[in-house]
Scaffold this active site. Sequence first.
Site, PDB file in Angstrom:
ATOM      1  N   CYS A  83       0.931  -1.376   0.385  1.00 29.92           N
ATOM      2  CA  CYS A  83       0.158  -0.201   0.103  1.00 29.92           C
ATOM      3  C   CYS A  83       0.694   1.596  -0.224  1.00 29.92           C
ATOM      4  O   CYS A  83       0.771   2.494  -0.769  1.00 29.92           O
ATOM      5  CB  CYS A  83      -0.864  -0.216   1.358  1.00 29.92           C
ATOM      6  SG  CYS A  83      -0.388   0.518   3.214  1.00 29.92           S
ATOM      7  N   HIS A  90      -2.203   0.869   7.387  1.00 30.55           N
ATOM      8  CA  HIS A  90      -3.033   1.013   5.271  1.00 30.55           C
ATOM      9  C   HIS A  90      -3.031   2.651   4.935  1.00 30.55           C
ATOM     10  O   HIS A  90      -3.476   3.050   5.532  1.00 30.55           O
ATOM     11  CB  HIS A  90      -4.088  -0.141   5.232  1.00 30.55           C
ATOM     12  CG  HIS A  90      -4.627   0.021   3.762  1.00 30.55           C
ATOM     13  ND1 HIS A  90      -3.647  -0.842   3.111  1.00 30.55           N
ATOM     14  CD2 HIS A  90      -4.987   0.390   2.245  1.00 30.55           C
ATOM     15  CE1 HIS A  90      -4.066  -0.776   1.580  1.00 30.55           C
ATOM     16  NE2 HIS A  90      -5.194  -0.437   1.758  1.00 30.55           N
ATOM     17  N   HIS A 102      -6.218   1.814  -3.872  1.00 31.55           N
ATOM     18  CA  HIS A 102      -4.514   1.926  -3.246  1.00 31.55           C
ATOM     19  C   HIS A 102      -4.559   0.518  -3.840  1.00 31.55           C
ATOM     20  O   HIS A 102      -5.091   0.138  -4.613  1.00 31.55           O
ATOM     21  CB  HIS A 102      -5.807   1.457  -1.346  1.00 31.55           C
ATOM     22  CG  HIS A 102      -6.908   0.249  -1.898  1.00 31.55           C
ATOM     23  ND1 HIS A 102      -6.651  -0.427  -0.528  1.00 31.55           N
ATOM     24  CD2 HIS A 102      -7.149   0.672  -2.268  1.00 31.55           C
ATOM     25  CE1 HIS A 102      -7.844  -1.109  -0.499  1.00 31.55           C
ATOM     26  NE2 HIS A 102      -8.169  -0.861  -2.190  1.00 31.55           N
TER      27      HIS A 102
END
Length: 308
Positions: free
Chosen positions: A56, A107, A119
Site C-alpha cells: 500500500c 494501510h 490503493h
Amino acid sequence: MMKRWLLPVFASFMIFAGAGTDSAEAATPKELTATAYKYIGVPYVYGGTTTSGLDCSGFTRLVFNQLGISINRTSSAQYSQGTAVSKSDLQVGDLVFYNTSGRGVSHVGIYVGNNKFIHSGTSTGVTVASMSTSYWATRYVGAKRIATFTEEAVQQTTEQVKDASIDFTVYASRGEVALQLAQVLGVNTSNTNSPFVDVKSDSKYAGATTALYNLGVFTGDANGKFNAGSPLTRSQMAKVLVEAFNLKMTNKVVHFTDVSDKSWDYEYIKILASNGVTIGQGDGTYGGSSYVTLKQLHTFIERASNLN
C-alpha cells in the site's frame, strides 16, 4: 527505459507550505489520478515498490515520486507527514489512512474524489475502492494533505487536455492509438454512441472508441472514462494489441527480467513477445511502465498486422 518528458517545474513541487505540505501547483488532480490509475491491476506484494508488485505505501510513494514529491516509505511514516484534513474536506490527492491490523495505522491509499480512493489491497492489488463500504468506513483513521493538487486555470474539454508531463510529439496518446487501430482493423466506426463518459458523440474518437470497446480492446478506467488525452504504457499496449489482433501464444517463449509471472500484464507481454511483436528494450527488460512512443506504436501495429 525511454526518457519521459517530466514537468519542467519540479522545483515547485518541493516548496514546503505550512505544516509540511508541498505546493504542487504544476500538477492537477487529473494528472494525479492519471498517474495512479496506470498502476491498476498491479498485484499486491508485501514490501513491493515496483510494477512487479506493490504494497500500500509502496504504491502511494511511487505515485507521488512520479510527480516529483518525496514521501516516507511506510504507511505509519506517511501518516506523520503533511497536514491533517477532515473527512468532509478531502481533496483529490489526499492520503487516507486505515487501521486494518488492529494496531493503529497500517494501510494507506490516495483519495480520488466521489468518496473513493485508490490503493494496493492485499487481495485485490491496485484498485479503486469506496470509502463508504462497511469494511473501510469502520477502519478509517484519518487523512493527511502532503501536497495540494490544483485545477487548471482554464477549463478545457477532456479531448483538449493533454498530460502536461508528456510530449505528445514523441509519445502516443490513447486517442491516437484508438484511431490508428480502428483504421488498421477496418472496423465500422459509424456508431458514435461511445460507452465512455468522457467521449461525446461529436468527438473524433467516438466511432473508434465505440468499435474498439465492442471488440473488448479498450475497457476504460474505474470511472468509465477513456482518457483520450493520456498516454498509454507499454504494459497497457500489450493488452490492447493482444485483444485487437486476437493474438495467441506460440511455441516461442521470451522472458523479460522485469516482468513477473504474478504481474497482471504477464500473459499479454508473453503472448506479444512470442509472436515477435515486441523484442523488449534490448537489455533483457520489457519496460512495462514506460510510455509508448509514436515510433513504437507504428512498429507494433505493423508487426501485429503482418501476422494476420
